[in-house]
Enzyme design. Structure first.
Site, short mmCIF file in Angstrom:
data_model
loop_
_atom_site.label_atom_id
_atom_site.label_comp_id
_atom_site.label_asym_id
_atom_site.label_seq_id
_atom_site.Cartn_x
_atom_site.Cartn_y
_atom_site.Cartn_z
N ASP A 158 0.87 -1.18 0.00
CA ASP A 158 0.00 0.00 0.00
C ASP A 158 0.90 1.23 0.00
O ASP A 158 1.94 1.22 -0.65
CB ASP A 158 -0.96 -0.05 1.19
CG ASP A 158 -2.26 0.70 0.93
OD1 ASP A 158 -2.19 1.90 0.63
OD2 ASP A 158 -3.35 0.11 1.03
N HIS A 181 1.40 2.24 -3.23
CA HIS A 181 0.38 3.07 -3.86
C HIS A 181 0.80 4.53 -3.89
O HIS A 181 0.39 5.28 -4.76
CB HIS A 181 -0.95 2.94 -3.11
CG HIS A 181 -1.54 1.57 -3.21
ND1 HIS A 181 -2.74 1.23 -2.62
CD2 HIS A 181 -1.12 0.44 -3.84
CE1 HIS A 181 -3.02 -0.04 -2.87
NE2 HIS A 181 -2.04 -0.53 -3.60
#
Length: 519
Positions: A297, A333
Site C-alpha cells: 500500500d 500506492h
C-alpha cells in the site's frame, strides 16, 4: 561533506553521509574506516547516504574516516546491562505452535522485566516464534544479525488491545478511530526512551496466518494488528532492522512524540492488503531517514485520526513536524501520502533527497467532506521519480468509507462550510525529476466550497513518458476523466507552476443523475 549522527544506541549507530546530488544511494560507494583507540575495528564501502554501523561497544569513542571528509568522532551511549532472551527460556528455531509461541512470549517478557533501566535485551541469531510482546521504557531491544523475531501462524490465544484505556484514552485503533484491534507482535504503550535496533528482522506473519484474507472485517470483535504499534510513546529510536509481512500497517506510531526511524527496511508483498510501510498518526517531531520501502500500500502515510460517523472527535490530535530524508520508496500506492485520516490536521511536513520507483503516486494528499482538519505547509524538494503513474495529487473527493460514493462526498457543487470541511493549504514542490510518467504530472481536485492551495511547483522536469501507459483516472474519486501523458490539471485549486501550463477544469466528468449509486 558534513557527517552527522542520524540515530544511536549502545551497540549501533546510523551516520548520515550527505554528498551533493546523493539521495538514498551513494554512487560511487565511499570507502570508510572505523577505528577505536587507534585500532581499526571495521572497514567497508558506504553505498547509501544513511549508513548503519553495528557490532559496536557501549560507552566507546569511535572515529569514522572517509575520503573527502574530516574524520568524525562519536561516543556510543552507555549500557546498564545486557540480557539475552535465552537466559529466561526463549527457544530459538523451535516449533511454530500456539503453545511454543506463548512460552517464548513469557520468556521474553521475563527477560524484559529483568533488564535494568537503560539496559539492552538481545535477540540472538536464529528464529524465535513468539506471541505478542509488550516493550517498556528505558529499554534497548537489539536484534543481532540473523535474528528473526516472528509472529506465530495461528491466532489462537492472540491478545486484543481495547479501543480505550480505563481513563478513556485511545489505545486500539482502526483507520483513525478508536477500535479494538489485535495487539501487534511487538508493541508499546506509553513507553519513554525505547530503542529497537540491530540488523535482524521482525516478521509479522501476515503471509502465514489468515490476516490478509479479511482485510476490512473483524475477528473476535477486533481488527487486524499492526506489525509494530507504538502508542503514546516518547523519545523512540528505530534503527537498522528489517520489518516484513505485517498483518496490516507495518509501523504505526500513534500519538508519539520525538521519534526517529533510520536505516529500516520495510517489506510486504505488493498485493498484500493495507500493508502501509510507516504511518505516523497524531505524532509530533518524527524523522524518517535512509529507509527502504517496498510494500503493498502506501510507503509513508501521514495521518491525524478520523472523525467518527456522528462527528466524534475527542481522540483527535494534530500531526506536526515530520521530516523524511534520503529514503527509497519502491512500489507502493504512494511514495509520501497525507490522509485520508487527517481530521486532527497535518502540518509542517518536509520530504527531501528521496528516490521513488514504481509508486502509483509521488506526493499524494487525500481527504473528503466530513473529515475536517487542515493540511498545511507541505514541502518536497530534490526527489527523483521513475515509473510513477501520477507524480502529484490532491483529492478532496476521495471515495473512502461506506458512503464514499454518495452525493455529499462526490457532488461538485459547493456544500456548506462547517467544522467537518477539510482544508488543504500551502504545498511547495521544487527540483523534482520524473521518468516514465504514465497519467499526469499533477492532478488537483479541490472542494468548490474550500479550494486547495496555494500549490507551487518549481523546477519539475519530465524526462520521459511510459509508452505503454493506458488512460486512467489520476485520483480516486467518482466522475474523473481518464488521463494519459497529461500535464498539470487543477479544479477548485490554485496551482502555480512556472514553465508549465496549468489546465483549469476538465478533471471532473458530468455526474449521472443519481450520484448516490456507486459506478
Amino acid at each position: 561533506m558534513q557527517i552527522r549522527i542520524a540515530a544511536r544506541s549502545p551497540r549501533m549507530v546510523a551516520l548520515c553521509l550527505p554528498r551533493p546530488g546523493a539521495r538514498y544511494h551513494l554512487s560511487p560507494p565511499l570507502p570508510y574506516v572505523l577505528s577505536a583507540g587507534g585500532a581499526v575495528v571495521a572497514e567497508g564501502l558506504a553505498d547509501r547516504v544513511v549508513l548503519p554501523l553495528d557490532g559496536l561497544d557501549p560507552a566507546t569513542e569511535y572515529t569514522f574516516a572517509t575520503p573527502g571528509s574530516t574524520p568524525f568522532s562519536f561516543v556510543t551511549p552507555a549500557c546498564a546491562g545486557l540480557v539475552d532472551i535465552r537466559d529466561f527460556g526463549a527457544v530459538m528455531d523451535g516449533p511454530d505452535t500456539p503453545e511454543a509461541a506463548a512460552l517464548n512470549a513469557g520468556a521474553i517478557g521475563a527477560a524484559i522485566a529483568a533488564t535494568p533501566r537503560g539496559g539492552t535485551l538481545r535477540v540472538p541469531a536464529g528464529t524465535v516464534v513468539s506471541a505478542p510482546v509488550a516493550l517498556r521504557s528505558d529499554l534497548t531491544l537489539h536484534l543481532v544479525a540473523g535474528a528473526v523475531l516472528a509472529a506465530p501462524t495461528s491466532r489462537e490465544g492472540w491478545p486484543i488491545l481495547p479501543a480505550r484505556d480505563a481513563a478513556g484514552q485511545m489505545l486500539g485503533s482502526w483507520e483513525g478511530l478508536p477500535e479494538a484491534c489485535f495487539r501487534a507482535p511487538l508493541h508499546a504503550v506509553g513507553a519513554a526512551r525505547l530503542t529497537i535496533c540491530g540488523p535482524g528482522t521482525l516478521d509479522g506473519g501476515g503471509d502465514r496466518g489468515d490476516w490478509w484474507s479479511w482485510p476490512k472485517e473483524r475477528r473476535e470483535g477486533a481488527r487486524r494488528p499492526r506489525g509494530l504499534h507504538l502508542v503514546d510513546c516518547t523519545d523512540t529510536v528505530l534503527m537498522g532492522f528489517t520489518i516484513r509481512n505485517a498483518p496490516s500497517w507495518t509501523v504505526h506510531p500513534q500519538g508519539c512524540d520525538r521519534l526517529t526511524a533510520a536505516c529500516l527496511r520495510i517489506e510486504a508483498p505488493h498485493d498484500s492488503p493495507n500493508t502501509d510501510g510507516f504511518d505516523p498518526e497524531m505524532c509530533r517531531d518524527v524523522q524518517i531517514l535512509g529507509t527502504h520501502f517496498s510494500v503493498g500500500d502506501d510507503c509513508i502515510a501521514i495521518k491525524a485520526g478520523k472523525r467518527g460517523p456522528q462527528g466524534e472527535d475527542d481522540h483527535l490530535r494534530p500531526t506536526e513536524r515530520v521530516e523524511i530524508r534520503h529514503c527509497l520508496m519502491e512500489r507502493g500506492h504512494g511514495g509520501v501520502v497525507i490522509g485520508s485520516e487527517m481530521s486532527g490536521g497535518v502540518r509542517d511536513v518536509s520530504v527531501a533527497h528521496c528516490e521513488m520507483v514504481g509508486t502509483d503516486r509521488g506526493l499524494r494528499i487525500k481527504t473528503r467532506r466530513g473529515r475536517g482538519g487542515r493540511v498545511e505547509n507541505i514541502a518536497m524538494r530534490d526527489v527523483t521519480m521513475d515509473g510513477v503513474l501520477t507524480a502529484f495529487t490532491a483529492n478532496g473527493h476521495y471515495f473512502c468509507d461506506p458512503d464514499g460514493h454518495a452525493a455529499p462526498v462526490q457532488d461538485r457543487a459547493p456544500a456548506p462550510v462547517t467544522r467537518t470541511t477539510p482544508g488543504v493549504g500551502r504545498i511547495t514542490v521544487e527540483n523534482v525529476e520524473i521518468r516514465n510518467l504514465s497519467h499526469a504530472v499533477g492532478a488537483f481536485l479541490g472542494l468548490p466550497e474550500a479550494p486547495f492551495g496555494p500549490i507551487t511547483l518549481r523546477d519539475v522536469r519530465v524526462l520521459s513518458l511510459d509508452p505503454a501507459a493506458r488512460p486512467e483516472p489520476p485520483v480516486m474519486a467518482d466522475h474523473v476523466a481518464a488521463l494519459r501523458h497529461a500535464g498539470l490539471i487543477a479544479e477548485h485549486a490554485t496551482v502555480e507552476a512556472p514553465g508549465h501550463a496549468v489546465t483549469t477544469g476538465g478533471l471532473s466528468l458530468p455526474s449521472p443523475a443519481n450520484a448516490t449509486e456507486s459506478p
